[in-house]
Design an enzyme around this catalytic site. Structure first.
Site, PDB file in Angstrom:
ATOM      1  N   GLU A 111      31.504  26.170  36.637  1.00  0.00           N
ATOM      2  CA  GLU A 111      32.805  26.613  37.146  1.00  0.00           C
ATOM      3  C   GLU A 111      33.872  25.517  36.994  1.00  0.00           C
ATOM      4  O   GLU A 111      34.594  25.195  37.934  1.00  0.00           O
ATOM      5  CB  GLU A 111      32.688  27.049  38.606  1.00  0.00           C
ATOM      6  CG  GLU A 111      31.708  28.193  38.811  1.00  0.00           C
ATOM      7  CD  GLU A 111      31.670  28.708  40.248  1.00  0.00           C
ATOM      8  OE1 GLU A 111      32.032  27.936  41.164  1.00  0.00           O
ATOM      9  OE2 GLU A 111      31.298  29.876  40.446  1.00  0.00           O
ATOM     10  N   GLU A 146      25.734  33.864  38.424  1.00  0.00           N
ATOM     11  CA  GLU A 146      25.454  33.805  39.862  1.00  0.00           C
ATOM     12  C   GLU A 146      25.970  35.075  40.514  1.00  0.00           C
ATOM     13  O   GLU A 146      27.092  35.499  40.276  1.00  0.00           O
ATOM     14  CB  GLU A 146      26.137  32.596  40.521  1.00  0.00           C
ATOM     15  CG  GLU A 146      25.697  31.250  40.013  1.00  0.00           C
ATOM     16  CD  GLU A 146      26.472  30.100  40.670  1.00  0.00           C
ATOM     17  OE1 GLU A 146      27.101  30.322  41.732  1.00  0.00           O
ATOM     18  OE2 GLU A 146      26.460  28.995  40.107  1.00  0.00           O
TER      19      GLU A 146
END
Length: 477
Positions: A123, A268
């Protein structure tokens, strides 16, 4: 161990249920993080994964103990590169070659690790990072891909960048308006073109829970897969859950970039069980039940009605994770820190009321806790321990003042490996054999970990714990 025993009693004898391999959902794996004071032995974790017929894992680094434990298991592995290595890998191709040699090639042997993906960063374009990795992520990706190619690995594995779903957005919350965030649009267009040209997948992390956490007006049922909430029509497609809407927002963003067929991996997706009023085992069970049924049916999303590749987040609780995103960050595990399952979850997607197989080979420290009824160093204990379960709406939010103090001190004591100095607090605390667990609020006993104990200096002084004040812990006790 009292906490473990209590969980097994609550779940009943179904914890012994054995699941069959033939009926398990394909296309899903789990995230295995280890930001914990006492990580489980990787050999134990791998055994637990096998017992639950989970054959895909996503890692956040290339820890040698973990990688060696996975060797010979046959499990598909996504190896992670932490963000703090991106600059080094971007600046010098030689560094990327060395990293690949030491962390990938070293395991590409007979009975080695079945590495399928290399995740470059995690991220990195999250807005909270304020652009820290904007200039290094893409160069690091290109260097890693080049190093993998030169080493002859790209025929069996692909590089990717796990991005938060925050990198794209929709002006009216409908998927068809999806496009990349304005401040990262150009770099994202460059990256997805590189992905397309080199047949690399786009990896995205999607969190329906965060929609609830960040927006008090968000319709609760829209976060789940039951179809009991609102349905949003968009360009001839109907969306009855935020996961599908989020996923297809990315599809539209890719389409606008001229890319129609890129493989998408959900890196995720999950639901926490503590630290917020919506972070409960009951809601986690509901979320995962719906997700697994969806995966079992291979229905995909309205724009892409096909098999999804998904990594659940996460496998285990991690008591040393930062709570800046929220106090729930330490409670994403399907299993507790010791490998005990928290809720019913049928990995076959059939919706049966069964639980994952618990790990039986875990060793615990002595069955003792740290209690105190005075609490002069409560802030200190919470700051260096874990008091997130004491927040409003969490599992330990209904404790009285004395119980709050004892909980905080015991968490600190356990994280410090039951060091006797961690239960002193200027003479006000004491070690006891009595476990003070109350209902669903467990006073845990820490496990024996082979990774080395987490320790801090025992210097008790005046602490300003801004994070705890912001979270309301200090004023609530």
């Amino acid at each position: 161990m009292a906490g473990r025993a209590a969980m097994l009693v609550n779940l009943g004898t179904v914890v012994m249920t054995v699941l069959t391999l033939a009926s398990f959902v394909e296309g899903f794996g789990v995230n295995w993080g280890n930001i914990a004071s006492h990580p489980l032995n990787p050999d134990i974790v791998v055994r637990m994964l096998k017992e639950n017929k989970i054959n895909k894992v996503k890692l956040f680094d290339a820890d040698s103990w973990t990688m060696n434990a996975l060797a010979g298991s046959g499990m598909e592995v996504m190896v992670g590169i932490p963000n703090n290595l991106l600059e080094t890998l971007a600046d010098d191709y030689g560094n990327a070659k060395d990293w690949v040699k030491e962390n990938i090639t070293a395991y590409m042997r007979k009975d080695g690790v079945n590495i399928k993906y290399v995740a470059v960063g995690n991220e990195p374009f999250l807005s909270a990072y304020n652009g820290s990795y904007l200039k290094t992520t893409f160069p690091a990706l290109k260097n890693i891909h080049r190093a993998l190619k030169e080493a002859g690995h790209t025929d069996v594995m692909k590089a990717t960048i796990p991005q938060n779903a925050e990198v794209y957005q929709s002006a009216n919350d409908k998927p068809s308006e999806g496009d990349f965030r304005s401040d990262v649009k150009q770099i994202m267009l460059d990256i997805v073109k590189f992905f397309h040209d080199n047949d690399l997948p786009f990896t995205v992390n999607i969190y329906p829970f965060l929609s609830l956490y960040l927006n008090q007006h968000f319709p609760v049922e829209y976060a789940f897969f039951d179809g009991n909430g609102q349905t949003i029509p968009d360009n001839g497609k109907n969306y009855d859950n935020v996961f599908d809407a989020n996923y297809d927002t990315l599809v539209y963003a890719l389409n606008k970039a001229g890319i129609k067929d890129m493989k998408i991996i959900v890196g995720e997706v999950g639901w926490p069980t503590d630290g917020h009023k919506y972070a409960t085992p009951k809601l986690a069970e509901k979320f995962y039940a719906g997700l697994m049924k969806k995966l079992a049916k291979d229905v995909g999303t309205p724009l892409r009605p096909e098999k999804l590749e998904v990594y659940l987040f996460g496998l285990l609780d991690e008591d040393m994770k930062s709570i800046l995103p929220g106090p729930f960050e330490r409670h994403w595990g399907i299993f507790r820190y010791d490998g005990t399952p928290k809720f019913m979850l049928d990995f076959t997607g059939q919706g049966r009321k069964i639980v994952p197989v618990a790990e039986k080979g875990v060793q615990y420290l002595d069955k003792q806790c740290c209690n105190d009824e005075v609490g002069p160093d409560l802030d200190y204990a919470c700051y260096h321990g874990d008091c997130t379960a004491m927040l409003y709406g969490s599992t330990c939010s209904n404790l009285d003042k004395i119980q709050n103090i004892s909980y905080a001190f015991n968490m600190f004591f356990q994280i410090q490996g039951q060091d006797v100095r961690a239960c002193d607090f200027r003479g006000s605390a004491m070690i006891t054999k009595n476990n003070a667990s109350v209902g669903s609020c467990l006073f845990p006993i820490q496990i024996v970990s082979g990774s080395g104990d987490f320790r801090i200096s025992y210097v008790f002084g005046r602490f300003i714990v801004a994070g705890l004040i912001l979270l309301g812990l200090v004023t609530a006790i």
